[in-house]
Enzyme design. Sequence first.
Site, PDB file in Angstrom:
ATOM      1  N   LEU A 115      16.822 -20.091 -26.912  1.00  0.00           N
ATOM      2  CA  LEU A 115      15.842 -19.531 -27.852  1.00  0.00           C
ATOM      3  C   LEU A 115      14.787 -20.591 -28.165  1.00  0.00           C
ATOM      4  O   LEU A 115      15.123 -21.741 -28.437  1.00  0.00           O
ATOM      5  CB  LEU A 115      16.538 -19.095 -29.151  1.00  0.00           C
ATOM      6  N   HIS A 116      13.523 -20.173 -28.130  1.00  0.00           N
ATOM      7  CA  HIS A 116      12.466 -21.146 -28.418  1.00  0.00           C
ATOM      8  C   HIS A 116      11.205 -20.537 -29.021  1.00  0.00           C
ATOM      9  O   HIS A 116      10.287 -21.265 -29.395  1.00  0.00           O
ATOM     10  CB  HIS A 116      12.075 -21.887 -27.136  1.00  0.00           C
ATOM     11  N   ARG A 117      11.114 -19.210 -29.126  1.00  0.00           N
ATOM     12  CA  ARG A 117       9.890 -18.584 -29.629  1.00  0.00           C
ATOM     13  C   ARG A 117       9.638 -18.978 -31.080  1.00  0.00           C
ATOM     14  O   ARG A 117      10.578 -19.021 -31.885  1.00  0.00           O
ATOM     15  CB  ARG A 117       9.984 -17.061 -29.526  1.00  0.00           C
ATOM     16  N   ASP A 142      15.151 -15.298 -25.976  1.00  0.00           N
ATOM     17  CA  ASP A 142      13.845 -14.738 -26.326  1.00  0.00           C
ATOM     18  C   ASP A 142      12.826 -15.086 -25.244  1.00  0.00           C
ATOM     19  O   ASP A 142      11.629 -14.974 -25.434  1.00  0.00           O
ATOM     20  CB  ASP A 142      13.377 -15.213 -27.707  1.00  0.00           C
TER      21      ASP A 142
END
Length: 366
Positions: free
Chosen positions: A204-206, A283
């Site tokens: 996840l990085h958004r 994401d």
Amino acid sequence: MKILNVVGARPNFVKIAPLHRAFLRYPDMHSRIVHTGQHHDFAMSGIFFEQLCIPPPDHFLGVGLGSVTTQTAEIMRAFETVIREETPDLVIVVGDVTSTLACALAAVQMRIPLAHVEAGLRSRDRTMPEEMNRILTDAMADELFVTEAAGMENLLRESVDPARIHLVGNVMIDSLRMMRERIDDPAILAQWEITAGQYLLVTLHRPANVDHACGLRNILAVLSVVSKRWPVVFVVHPRTHSRLMEFGLIQELECMRSVTMLPPQGYIQFLTLVRHAAAVLTDSGGVQEETTFLKIPCITLRNSTERPVTIACGTNYLLPDFNAQKVWNILEFALHKGKEASIPPLWDGLAADRIANILREKYINS
């Protein structure tokens, strides 16, 4: 025909690699690689060059860290110099990162024909920087190479000339097919003492998920619940790690016994983790496509996706406004019932060849 292929972030390398190889098959196509430096460290870019057999870039702009505005300006300035030196016949940009838009702007300002690979994708969420990058790049591009039918429909709805639109398939799948044998070996998992098929992979990085303390706490709550049933392998993006440190949440994550934290991985290592996971929580846009091709259940923790084919015929489940219970419910369904999945049309490993043939027909043989 001289082509400048632009790369900046790790998804770009996966897409440019098969294109560069396809162009090199023809003596009248001269392919050169420009690395903007948007991802400048070895973990985020160098190892991808090695594993995807991409030669060192012909130009490294060395832009590095900075705000989006600063990066855009610096990339445009440096890329303008490269264009003046190389005088290319075509600039190719891929995907939707800062480097994509910046180099597209520079090319158009200098009247160089522009091609956008992975054109037409739309999330309908303009709070995402990537969405604006896609829309603006597509508006400028002379040639738009599309991965799925929804991309064609989006561009036609935006009144793009049909002659500029080409449904060619997905170059990311070209790379995945080429590396298929190297990611099928579960022995790669042994270094982390992970059992194939017995873990959940998380990446996840958004900004919407990780840039606020409440969002990260929600993610930790999800991991706390699902890790009670399944071991979790969490590949922690630098942005996510930075926010965990900033908000004082890293120790809480480290204390979860069934969660294994890993740093950013190389292409082969990460795809191995995807290939042998029971399911993936993400994401990432590209991971939605890779799990669809590999037929691994994927739960996308976002409010929208620009890749609807991964839901329509793939293994992807979109989960907006998620919490631990919602994730658990979808995960249980995906693992025990699931849905019939198929590989989207033209995701056959030949997208780069189609692009090369179209460019030769339009710019060399015409």
